[in-house]
Design an enzyme around this catalytic site. Structure first.
Site, short mmCIF file in Angstrom:
data_model
loop_
_atom_site.label_atom_id
_atom_site.label_comp_id
_atom_site.label_asym_id
_atom_site.label_seq_id
_atom_site.Cartn_x
_atom_site.Cartn_y
_atom_site.Cartn_z
N LYS A 61 0.80 -1.24 0.00
CA LYS A 61 0.00 0.00 0.00
C LYS A 61 0.82 1.28 0.00
O LYS A 61 0.32 2.34 0.36
CB LYS A 61 -0.99 0.04 1.18
CG LYS A 61 -1.87 -1.17 1.36
CD LYS A 61 -2.14 -1.94 0.13
CE LYS A 61 -3.18 -1.31 -0.77
NZ LYS A 61 -3.28 -2.12 -2.03
N GLY A 83 2.11 2.43 -2.79
CA GLY A 83 2.10 2.96 -4.15
C GLY A 83 2.81 2.07 -5.16
O GLY A 83 3.26 2.52 -6.22
N THR A 84 2.86 0.78 -4.85
CA THR A 84 3.53 -0.20 -5.71
C THR A 84 2.98 -0.17 -7.14
O THR A 84 3.75 -0.17 -8.11
CB THR A 84 3.31 -1.62 -5.13
OG1 THR A 84 3.45 -1.56 -3.72
CG2 THR A 84 4.29 -2.61 -5.72
N THR A 85 1.66 -0.14 -7.26
CA THR A 85 1.01 -0.18 -8.57
C THR A 85 1.47 1.02 -9.42
O THR A 85 1.77 0.88 -10.61
CB THR A 85 -0.52 -0.12 -8.40
OG1 THR A 85 -0.90 -0.99 -7.33
CG2 THR A 85 -1.24 -0.51 -9.66
N HIS A 133 7.41 -7.75 -2.03
CA HIS A 133 7.24 -7.06 -0.75
C HIS A 133 8.19 -7.66 0.30
O HIS A 133 8.08 -7.35 1.49
CB HIS A 133 5.81 -7.23 -0.23
CG HIS A 133 4.76 -6.44 -0.96
ND1 HIS A 133 4.94 -5.15 -1.35
CD2 HIS A 133 3.49 -6.78 -1.33
CE1 HIS A 133 3.82 -4.72 -1.95
NE2 HIS A 133 2.94 -5.69 -1.95
N ARG A 176 6.09 4.77 2.33
CA ARG A 176 5.08 5.83 2.41
C ARG A 176 4.83 6.13 3.88
O ARG A 176 5.12 5.26 4.73
CB ARG A 176 3.80 5.31 1.74
CG ARG A 176 2.67 6.29 1.62
CD ARG A 176 1.45 5.60 1.02
NE ARG A 176 0.40 6.55 0.71
CZ ARG A 176 -0.80 6.23 0.27
NH1 ARG A 176 -1.12 4.96 0.09
NH2 ARG A 176 -1.70 7.15 -0.01
N SER A 219 -4.77 2.85 4.10
CA SER A 219 -4.89 2.20 2.80
C SER A 219 -5.00 0.69 2.96
O SER A 219 -5.83 0.03 2.33
CB SER A 219 -3.68 2.58 1.93
OG SER A 219 -3.82 2.06 0.64
N ARG A 240 -7.65 3.60 -4.96
CA ARG A 240 -8.66 4.09 -4.02
C ARG A 240 -8.70 5.61 -4.11
O ARG A 240 -9.47 6.16 -4.87
CB ARG A 240 -8.36 3.57 -2.60
CG ARG A 240 -9.52 3.74 -1.62
CD ARG A 240 -9.13 3.31 -0.22
NE ARG A 240 -8.02 4.11 0.31
CZ ARG A 240 -8.16 5.25 1.01
NH1 ARG A 240 -9.36 5.68 1.32
NH2 ARG A 240 -7.10 5.92 1.42
N GLY A 265 -5.47 7.72 -3.71
CA GLY A 265 -4.21 8.15 -4.31
C GLY A 265 -3.75 9.52 -3.87
O GLY A 265 -3.20 10.28 -4.67
#
Ligand code: A3P
Length: 312
Positions: free
Chosen positions: A47, A49-51, A124, A146, A154, A278, A280
């Site tokens: 959560k 911001g990997t994507t 991860h 983060r 998140s 979600r 961001g």
């Protein structure tokens, strides 16, 4: 998926039962021969911001193959998690119905022999659990973290969205208590970041340490730094051409989350593509946490990071 409610500790970090299978087979079967020196591994705490960073790294290193971000770009039709698969959650996760067969697992690793673009992987895994092949290879690691308050919020939303409908949701209080005790996916959160922080200080050419909040604040600066670190620096001409801006635009929250592929579809690991998008934003924790919770987490994390030079 990550729905299991029981977490187990392995090498000091918490994992679901299913994850542990992936971690173990990754440690056992990810050999130096599966890695090229130029390969890139994106490491993150869940959560953080990997994507987003998967999308950025993919478009950065493949920009000569896919210069047009409006047409025929893989990100327009493919979820970032498919383009940059997780080692222990995708490539090395033994299938539920089959026994672990090492040959099958190793043959599912994309081969990259005569490709000038590097292979991109993500994980991860905490530093202590990384396969030796990764630690000893000259491949580069990009670490993303983060601020813990946004990560917690998140993660709380994410795990509840993955929970089967017939199960009660995790309450914020209960999840918060666990998070503060270090019991969260790949937690303790602070130990995860500290592990990579220390390596990034010792070997800055091996690990680039990034923070979601900072990328949000100064995206150009950080994407240029990232490109340089990975060996794909932007030329002055490219910059003047707006190439950095185009990549940022392609990978923006609004753009990525509005693509059809990210609104529908499901990853092979079971999660719906849309669960990775979600709000961001930085600071959304304020809409959920009481001032007391925020203060408690802040001072806990401060204590844990004390003397390391790492701050959120
Ligand atoms: P929020 O839940 O705070 O909105 P991960 O990819 O590591 O699972 O992290 C998911 C978080 O990154 C979510 O945070 C998600 O909304 C946010 N995110 C996803 N895509 C993003 C993008 N393109 N830009 C910024 N944030 C993004």
């Amino acid at each position: 998926g990550w729905v299991a409610s029981y977490l187990h500790q392995y090498q000091g970090f918490w994992h679901t039962t299913r994850q542990i299978q992936g971690v173990l087979s990754c440690q056992k079967y990810f050999k130096s021969s599966s890695l090229n020196d130029k390969d890139i591994i994106l490491v993150s705490t869940p959560k953080s911001g990997t994507t987003w960073l998967k999308a950025i790294i993919f478009s950065l290193v493949n920009r000569s193959t896919f210069p047009d971000t409006k047409q025929n770009h893989p990100l327009l039709t493919t979820n970032p998690h498919v383009l940059v698969p997780f080692l222990e959650l995708n490539l090395f996760l033994p299938s539920k119905s089959k026994l672990v067969i090492p040959d099958l697992i190793s043959s599912s690793i994309p081969s990259n022999n005569n490709d000038s673009n590097p292979s991109l992987f993500s994980t991860h895994l905490p530093y202590v659990s990384l396969p030796d092949s990764i630690k000893t290879s000259p491949c580069k690691l990009v670490y993303l973290c983060r601020n813990p308050k946004d990560v917690f919020i998140s993660l709380w939303h994410f795990t509840n969205r993955l929970r089967p409908q017939n199960l009660a949701k995790n309450t914020m209080e209960e999840s918060f208590e666990k998070f503060c005790n270090g019991v969260s996916l790949y937690g303790p959160f602070w130990d995860h970041s500290l592990g990579y922080w220390e390596v990034s200080l010792e070997c800055p050419e091996k690990v680039l340490f990034l923070n979601y909040d900072k990328i949000k604040k100064e995206p150009f600066l950080h994407v240029k730094k990232l490109a340089e670190f990975l060996g794909f620096p932007f030329s002055l001409e490219e910059e003047a051409n707006g190439d950095v801006a185009r990549i940022l635009e392609l990978c923006s929250f609004d753009n990525l989350s509005n693509l059809v592929v990210n609104k529908s579809g499901r990853l092979s690991s079971g999660e719906e593509n849309k669960t990775f998008f979600r709000r961001g934003e930085v600071g959304d924790w304020i809409n959920y946490m009481t001032p007391e919770m925020a203060e408690r987490l802040d001072s806990l994390v401060e204590k844990k990071l004390h003397g390391s030079g790492l701050e959120f």
